[in-house]
Design a protein around this motif. Sequence first.
Motif, PDB file in Angstrom:
ATOM      1  N   ASP A  32       5.524  -2.645  13.632  1.00 40.41           N
ATOM      2  CA  ASP A  32       6.880  -1.530  13.471  1.00 40.41           C
ATOM      3  C   ASP A  32       6.484  -0.636  11.979  1.00 40.41           C
ATOM      4  O   ASP A  32       7.026  -0.368  11.377  1.00 40.41           O
ATOM      5  CB  ASP A  32       8.054  -2.304  12.883  1.00 40.41           C
ATOM      6  CG  ASP A  32       9.262  -1.257  12.539  1.00 40.41           C
ATOM      7  OD1 ASP A  32       9.088  -0.294  13.184  1.00 40.41           O
ATOM      8  OD2 ASP A  32      10.238  -1.653  11.908  1.00 40.41           O
ATOM      9  N   THR A  33       5.770  -0.208  12.288  1.00 40.04           N
ATOM     10  CA  THR A  33       4.500   0.211  10.863  1.00 40.04           C
ATOM     11  C   THR A  33       3.578   1.728  11.698  1.00 40.04           C
ATOM     12  O   THR A  33       3.276   0.933  12.350  1.00 40.04           O
ATOM     13  CB  THR A  33       4.002  -0.608   9.547  1.00 40.04           C
ATOM     14  OG1 THR A  33       3.708  -0.196   8.649  1.00 40.04           O
ATOM     15  CG2 THR A  33       2.885  -0.997  10.346  1.00 40.04           C
ATOM     16  N   ARG A  34       3.502   2.143  10.626  1.00 47.37           N
ATOM     17  CA  ARG A  34       2.189   3.926  11.078  1.00 47.37           C
ATOM     18  C   ARG A  34       1.063   3.061  10.415  1.00 47.37           C
ATOM     19  O   ARG A  34       0.270   4.313  11.031  1.00 47.37           O
ATOM     20  CB  ARG A  34       2.688   5.145  10.549  1.00 47.37           C
ATOM     21  CG  ARG A  34       3.697   5.743  10.888  1.00 47.37           C
ATOM     22  CD  ARG A  34       3.910   7.167   9.935  1.00 47.37           C
ATOM     23  NE  ARG A  34       5.216   7.143   9.642  1.00 47.37           N
ATOM     24  CZ  ARG A  34       5.786   7.808   8.756  1.00 47.37           C
ATOM     25  NH1 ARG A  34       4.499   8.765   8.212  1.00 47.37           N
ATOM     26  NH2 ARG A  34       7.177   8.252   7.881  1.00 47.37           N
ATOM     27  N   GLY A  35       0.840   2.314   9.903  1.00 51.35           N
ATOM     28  CA  GLY A  35      -0.006   1.309   9.452  1.00 51.35           C
ATOM     29  C   GLY A  35      -0.058   0.748   8.053  1.00 51.35           C
ATOM     30  O   GLY A  35       0.402   0.656   7.669  1.00 51.35           O
ATOM     31  N   VAL A  36      -1.099   0.070   7.963  1.00 48.16           N
ATOM     32  CA  VAL A  36      -1.055  -0.271   6.564  1.00 48.16           C
ATOM     33  C   VAL A  36      -2.641  -0.178   5.767  1.00 48.16           C
ATOM     34  O   VAL A  36      -3.383   0.242   6.492  1.00 48.16           O
ATOM     35  CB  VAL A  36      -1.964  -2.264   6.246  1.00 48.16           C
ATOM     36  CG1 VAL A  36      -1.963  -2.956   5.392  1.00 48.16           C
ATOM     37  CG2 VAL A  36      -0.721  -2.450   7.722  1.00 48.16           C
ATOM     38  N   TRP A  37      -2.566   0.157   4.598  1.00 47.72           N
ATOM     39  CA  TRP A  37      -3.128   0.954   3.406  1.00 47.72           C
ATOM     40  C   TRP A  37      -3.293  -0.242   2.006  1.00 47.72           C
ATOM     41  O   TRP A  37      -2.400  -0.909   2.333  1.00 47.72           O
ATOM     42  CB  TRP A  37      -2.578   2.343   2.832  1.00 47.72           C
ATOM     43  CG  TRP A  37      -2.706   3.333   3.443  1.00 47.72           C
ATOM     44  CD1 TRP A  37      -3.306   4.691   3.288  1.00 47.72           C
ATOM     45  CD2 TRP A  37      -1.782   3.869   4.608  1.00 47.72           C
ATOM     46  NE1 TRP A  37      -3.198   5.386   3.925  1.00 47.72           N
ATOM     47  CE2 TRP A  37      -2.585   5.030   4.873  1.00 47.72           C
ATOM     48  CE3 TRP A  37      -0.546   3.444   5.262  1.00 47.72           C
ATOM     49  CZ2 TRP A  37      -1.699   5.826   6.520  1.00 47.72           C
ATOM     50  CZ3 TRP A  37       0.013   3.805   6.457  1.00 47.72           C
ATOM     51  CH2 TRP A  37      -1.311   5.054   7.073  1.00 47.72           C
ATOM     52  N   LEU A  38      -4.412  -0.104   1.700  1.00 48.39           N
ATOM     53  CA  LEU A  38      -4.415  -0.670   0.446  1.00 48.39           C
ATOM     54  C   LEU A  38      -4.859  -0.668  -1.074  1.00 48.39           C
ATOM     55  O   LEU A  38      -4.945   0.616  -1.020  1.00 48.39           O
ATOM     56  CB  LEU A  38      -5.364  -1.434   0.733  1.00 48.39           C
ATOM     57  CG  LEU A  38      -5.821  -2.811   2.063  1.00 48.39           C
ATOM     58  CD1 LEU A  38      -6.689  -3.426   2.184  1.00 48.39           C
ATOM     59  CD2 LEU A  38      -4.777  -3.556   2.078  1.00 48.39           C
ATOM     60  N   ALA A  39      -3.622  -0.573  -2.267  1.00 52.37           N
ATOM     61  CA  ALA A  39      -4.212  -0.368  -3.511  1.00 52.37           C
ATOM     62  C   ALA A  39      -4.299  -1.722  -3.927  1.00 52.37           C
ATOM     63  O   ALA A  39      -3.450  -2.642  -4.313  1.00 52.37           O
ATOM     64  CB  ALA A  39      -2.522   0.095  -3.718  1.00 52.37           C
ATOM     65  N   GLY A  40      -4.456  -1.328  -5.087  1.00 56.35           N
ATOM     66  CA  GLY A  40      -5.015  -2.464  -6.518  1.00 56.35           C
ATOM     67  C   GLY A  40      -5.728  -1.966  -7.561  1.00 56.35           C
ATOM     68  O   GLY A  40      -6.628  -0.768  -7.941  1.00 56.35           O
ATOM     69  N   PHE A  41      -5.419  -2.367  -8.832  1.00 51.95           N
ATOM     70  CA  PHE A  41      -6.535  -2.524  -9.878  1.00 51.95           C
ATOM     71  C   PHE A  41      -6.891  -3.032  -9.953  1.00 51.95           C
ATOM     72  O   PHE A  41      -6.762  -4.642 -10.130  1.00 51.95           O
ATOM     73  CB  PHE A  41      -4.958  -2.383 -11.180  1.00 51.95           C
ATOM     74  CG  PHE A  41      -3.923  -1.487 -10.385  1.00 51.95           C
ATOM     75  CD1 PHE A  41      -3.261  -0.562 -11.106  1.00 51.95           C
ATOM     76  CD2 PHE A  41      -2.559  -1.999  -9.967  1.00 51.95           C
ATOM     77  CE1 PHE A  41      -2.863   0.907 -11.746  1.00 51.95           C
ATOM     78  CE2 PHE A  41      -1.797  -0.307  -9.598  1.00 51.95           C
ATOM     79  CZ  PHE A  41      -1.676   0.572 -10.192  1.00 51.95           C
ATOM     80  N   GLY A  42      -8.333  -2.500 -10.906  1.00 50.47           N
ATOM     81  CA  GLY A  42      -9.371  -3.980 -11.420  1.00 50.47           C
ATOM     82  C   GLY A  42      -9.486  -4.599 -10.458  1.00 50.47           C
ATOM     83  O   GLY A  42     -10.138  -4.190  -9.225  1.00 50.47           O
ATOM     84  N   THR A  43     -10.044  -5.890 -10.753  1.00 50.02           N
ATOM     85  CA  THR A  43     -10.816  -6.342  -9.015  1.00 50.02           C
ATOM     86  C   THR A  43      -9.845  -6.496  -8.488  1.00 50.02           C
ATOM     87  O   THR A  43     -10.689  -6.556  -6.924  1.00 50.02           O
ATOM     88  CB  THR A  43     -10.631  -8.076 -10.190  1.00 50.02           C
ATOM     89  OG1 THR A  43     -11.382  -8.390 -11.206  1.00 50.02           O
ATOM     90  CG2 THR A  43     -11.146  -8.911  -9.211  1.00 50.02           C
TER      91      THR A  43
END
Length: 250
Positions: free
Chosen positions: A99-110
Amino acid sequence: MELEILSGAARLACYLANPPVADAGPPTLVLCHGYPSTALGAADTNRSYPELADRIANEGWRVLTFAFRGCGRSSGDFSLDGWLQDVLSVADHLHAMGDTRGVWLAGFGTGGALCIAAAARRPEVKGVAALGAPADFKDWANHPRRLVQHARDIGAIHHDDYPPNTDVWARGLHDIKPADDASEVAPRPLLVLHGSDDESVPVFDARVLGDSHGDAELRIITGAAHDLRHDPRAVAILLGWLDRERHRSG
């Protein structure tokens, strides 16, 4: 909404924010914190991320943020390869939900560096945003015992008998190479965002990541330090990138 996701033997404390308007198959974002600061410590290092998750969700995203093993209310002890497994486990969990158009990732530093590494290992990930991310972990790899002690001091390692073998524990510091992994993310979109006055990660690392990818959106914020989570310019750039990704995916 709070939930728990298993990552190996670790139980990750997670927070899920849904968009305010019901949308069949919204895009989904995994939002990752960085390595704990000495001042804040591991217990509180992710405390402001649910607020950011809610803000992103208001823009039409489903957002899941979590505490890496050893941090917040998650179980386990810090290791770099363990943290990479945490990102992969969360991403896999969200893919399985459907039930999603896809998965993205976002992160800070490590966390941002590990998002790049995770996307290189999961071709189904749609895109990555890395803010203040190191291009490698050579400094840590050169002094693994010092890193173990530091992790213990800030509360990211809880057990006196961990790690049972420091050399084995340190392999991830050598084997996880975000600069190499960035080339594997291409041609998927990559946002590399860095502060010009980052006191922890040289701005040169951002250029290395961007060059490795070949077509990254590279943004350097003049005068910004390492803690981009609390820089409104960085958050605005991240939100703008996510908005473009959401419309592109629609």
